[in-house]
Design an enzyme around this catalytic site. Structure first.
Site, PDB file in Angstrom:
ATOM      1  N   SER A 158     -57.060 -32.635 -60.976  1.00  0.00           N
ATOM      2  CA  SER A 158     -55.748 -32.639 -60.342  1.00  0.00           C
ATOM      3  C   SER A 158     -54.679 -33.130 -61.326  1.00  0.00           C
ATOM      4  CB  SER A 158     -55.786 -33.479 -59.061  1.00  0.00           C
ATOM      5  OG  SER A 158     -54.630 -33.265 -58.290  1.00  0.00           O
ATOM      6  N   ASP A 185     -59.183 -28.033 -61.185  1.00  0.00           N
ATOM      7  CA  ASP A 185     -58.074 -27.707 -60.284  1.00  0.00           C
ATOM      8  C   ASP A 185     -56.826 -28.523 -60.613  1.00  0.00           C
ATOM      9  OD1 ASP A 185     -57.254 -25.903 -58.370  1.00  0.00           O
ATOM     10  OD2 ASP A 185     -57.530 -27.283 -56.705  1.00  0.00           O
ATOM     11  N   ALA A 205     -45.278 -26.280 -71.606  1.00  0.00           N
ATOM     12  CA  ALA A 205     -46.609 -26.676 -72.070  1.00  0.00           C
ATOM     13  C   ALA A 205     -46.734 -28.143 -72.495  1.00  0.00           C
ATOM     14  CB  ALA A 205     -47.051 -25.756 -73.207  1.00  0.00           C
ATOM     15  N   ARG A 262     -47.793 -30.399 -69.506  1.00  0.00           N
ATOM     16  CA  ARG A 262     -48.917 -29.992 -68.640  1.00  0.00           C
ATOM     17  C   ARG A 262     -50.076 -29.536 -69.517  1.00  0.00           C
ATOM     18  NH1 ARG A 262     -49.319 -24.734 -69.500  1.00  0.00           N
ATOM     19  NH2 ARG A 262     -47.454 -23.425 -69.648  1.00  0.00           N
ATOM     20  N   SER A 282     -52.464 -27.089 -71.381  1.00  0.00           N
ATOM     21  CA  SER A 282     -52.251 -25.786 -72.005  1.00  0.00           C
ATOM     22  C   SER A 282     -53.357 -25.532 -73.029  1.00  0.00           C
ATOM     23  CB  SER A 282     -50.872 -25.721 -72.686  1.00  0.00           C
ATOM     24  OG  SER A 282     -50.860 -26.529 -73.846  1.00  0.00           O
ATOM     25  N   ASP A 285     -54.018 -27.761 -76.288  1.00  0.00           N
ATOM     26  CA  ASP A 285     -54.313 -29.190 -76.200  1.00  0.00           C
ATOM     27  C   ASP A 285     -55.700 -29.574 -76.700  1.00  0.00           C
ATOM     28  OD1 ASP A 285     -51.792 -29.576 -75.122  1.00  0.00           O
ATOM     29  OD2 ASP A 285     -52.488 -29.329 -73.057  1.00  0.00           O
ATOM     30  N   HIS A 289     -59.843 -28.565 -52.987  1.00  0.00           N
ATOM     31  CA  HIS A 289     -59.336 -29.120 -54.246  1.00  0.00           C
ATOM     32  C   HIS A 289     -60.478 -29.772 -55.025  1.00  0.00           C
ATOM     33  CE1 HIS A 289     -56.175 -30.239 -56.895  1.00  0.00           C
ATOM     34  NE2 HIS A 289     -56.000 -31.484 -56.486  1.00  0.00           N
TER      35      HIS A 289
END
Length: 474
Positions: free
Chosen positions: A159, A183, A194, A197, A199, A202, A268
């Protein structure tokens, strides 16, 4: 449909307050003062997977030796997500135990950012940058202080934790080996750039499981767009089998939105349990298939393994790095072990029937050398004469090599005078089947040369064709 609509309304109310949280964070600090790191790093043991009994403290080399860190083995870094309770969820020790069972000599580190994770969602979402910064500084320190190779580091984030892992990977001195996004959260990240978050840049390899993308972009619990080298969408990624929408709505109606976490948890969190399954059932990995859309996958058009078009879900994934992210799909069972067996079925309907039949229900039964799977339901949006239809079915058991199949056309649930007077029918000469897991193609011929499939009547029976010319597959 009313239940689904109510679910979307409930989620909309819950997510309505979510606005972008823009909190900048500097690159990972190269300095030696680590006193401002708030995240904690607990090295859990195979004997005690549930408790943070020993902490690795950045800047204190003795803490690493005191915790008996294995410098010659892999290191897994587990990063949890948003929490309502401020406590670890039950999946954490399960994942730790599964990692140790698969890799007994490894190090499994659990990142504790519980205080930041239990804030109002937009605040916690913003904190992922700070958490990622903490993790990157810890990893950089381990590499600089002990010459620990980052090629041995695998980050697993769930998450919001998936985006924290992405930030961490973007800030380490060298690329870590792998990041697995379980997820990754959608709100505040669907349209984010990017750097803030998860990407593909990374880590050396980034794989992602999407299990709860139901809803409009930006408002779904899990992120919808691909954010890794390989993005896998089990059951289309929207909702998972065994997760009861009606029950979740009932809980919210009785207890209010305070229990909204129970609504999102099942689908989730399924991403975590799918990964755990891949650790525990290494001999039978679930297979996912590259496809342009879930609609094409549902038609069975994507069960190819040529040129890296299929891959294993979870720990034993093949690290395929294409220029564009690979979106992959598969079906699963509702509980562990999640593996199923996929089949593409192609049927040509012929005969004298006029017009189109819409939303027709069928059942298919497969019989193999090992087992059988009977009365598998499927629906064709339309059926008409002189057309070939392709669709996907799956079995929860390995039936072995296919030998025979039966096809039944189910009568409508409502009474129809035309059907009662004269049931519609089609002529079927042969059926083509492709098994996704084995890549084998089989052609079935009607047992009586041709089969008349009549609505609401007995099943038509098909056996493997013996004519060698038919086995050239199509």
């Amino acid at each position: 449909m009313e239940s689904k609509a109510l679910l979307l309304v409930v989620l909309g109310v819950w997510l309505q307050s979510l606005t972008a949280f823009r909190g900048g964070v500097a690159a990972a600090d190269a300095g030696r003062d680590f006193s401002d790191i708030e995240s904690k790093f607990a090295l859990r043991t195979p004997e005690d997977t549930a408790e943070d009994t020993c902490h690795l403290i950045p800047g204190l080399a003795d803490s690493v030796s005191n915790c008996h860190f294995n410098h010659s083995s892999k290191t897994f870094v587990v990063i949890h997500g948003w929490t309502v309770t401020g406590m670890y969820e039950s999946w954490v020790p399960k994942l730790v135990a599964a990692l140790y069972k698969r890799e007994p000599d490894s190090n499994v580190i659990v990142v504790d950012w519980l205080y930041r994770a239990q804030q109002h969602y937009p605040v916690s979402a913003g904190y992922t940058k700070l958490v990622g910064n903490d993790v990157a500084r810890f990893i950089n320190w381990m590499e600089e202080e002990f010459n620990y190779p980052l090629d041995n580091v695998h980050l697993l984030g769930y998450s919001l934790g998936a985006h924290a892992a992405g930030v961490a990977g973007s800030l380490t001195n060298k690329k870590v080996n792998r990041i697995t996004g379980l997820d990754p959260a959608g709100p505040n990240f669907e349209y984010a750039e990017a750097p803030s978050r998860l990407s593909p840049d990374d880590a050396d390899f980034v794989d992602v499981l999407h299990t709860f993308t139901r809803g409009s972009p930006g408002r779904s619990i899990g992120i919808q767009k691909p954010v890794g080298h390989v993005d896998i969408y089990p059951n289309g990624g929207t909702f998972q089998p065994g997760c009861n929408i009606g029950e979740a709505i009932r809980v919210i109606a009785e207890r209010g939105l305070g229990d909204v976490d129970q609504l999102v948890k099942c689908s989730h969190e399924r991403s975590i349990h799918l990964f755990i399954d891949s650790l525990l059932n290494e001999e039978n990995p679930s297979k996912a298939y590259r496809c342009n859309s879930k609609e094409a996958f549902e038609k069975g058009l994507c069960l190819s393994c040529r040129k890296n078009r299929c891959n294993n879900l979870g720990y034993e994934i093949n690290k395929v790095r294409a220029k564009r992210s690979s979106k992959m799909y598969l079906k699963t069972r509702s509980q562990m072990p999640y593996k199923v067996f996929h089949y593409q079925v192609k049927i040509h309907f012929s005969g004298t029937e006029d017009g189109k039949q819409h939303n027709q229900a069928f059942e298919i039964s497969l019989y193999g050398t090992v087992a059988e799977s009977e009365n598998i339901p499927f629906t064709l949006p339309e059926v008409s004469t002189n057309k070939t239809y392709s669709f996907l079915i799956y079995t929860e058991v390995d039936i072995g090599e296919l030998l025979m199949m039966k096809l039944k056309w189910i009568s409508d649930s409502y009474f129809s005078w035309p059907d009662w007077w004269s049931s519609p029918s089609f002529v079927i000469e042969r059926i083509r089947v492709k098994a996704g897991e084995t890549q084998k193609k089989v052609i079935f011929c009607a047992r009586e040369k041709v089969s008349h499939l009549q609505k609401g009547k007995d099943s038509a029976v098909f056996v493997k064709c013996h004519d060698k010319s038919l086995k050239k597959s199509g």
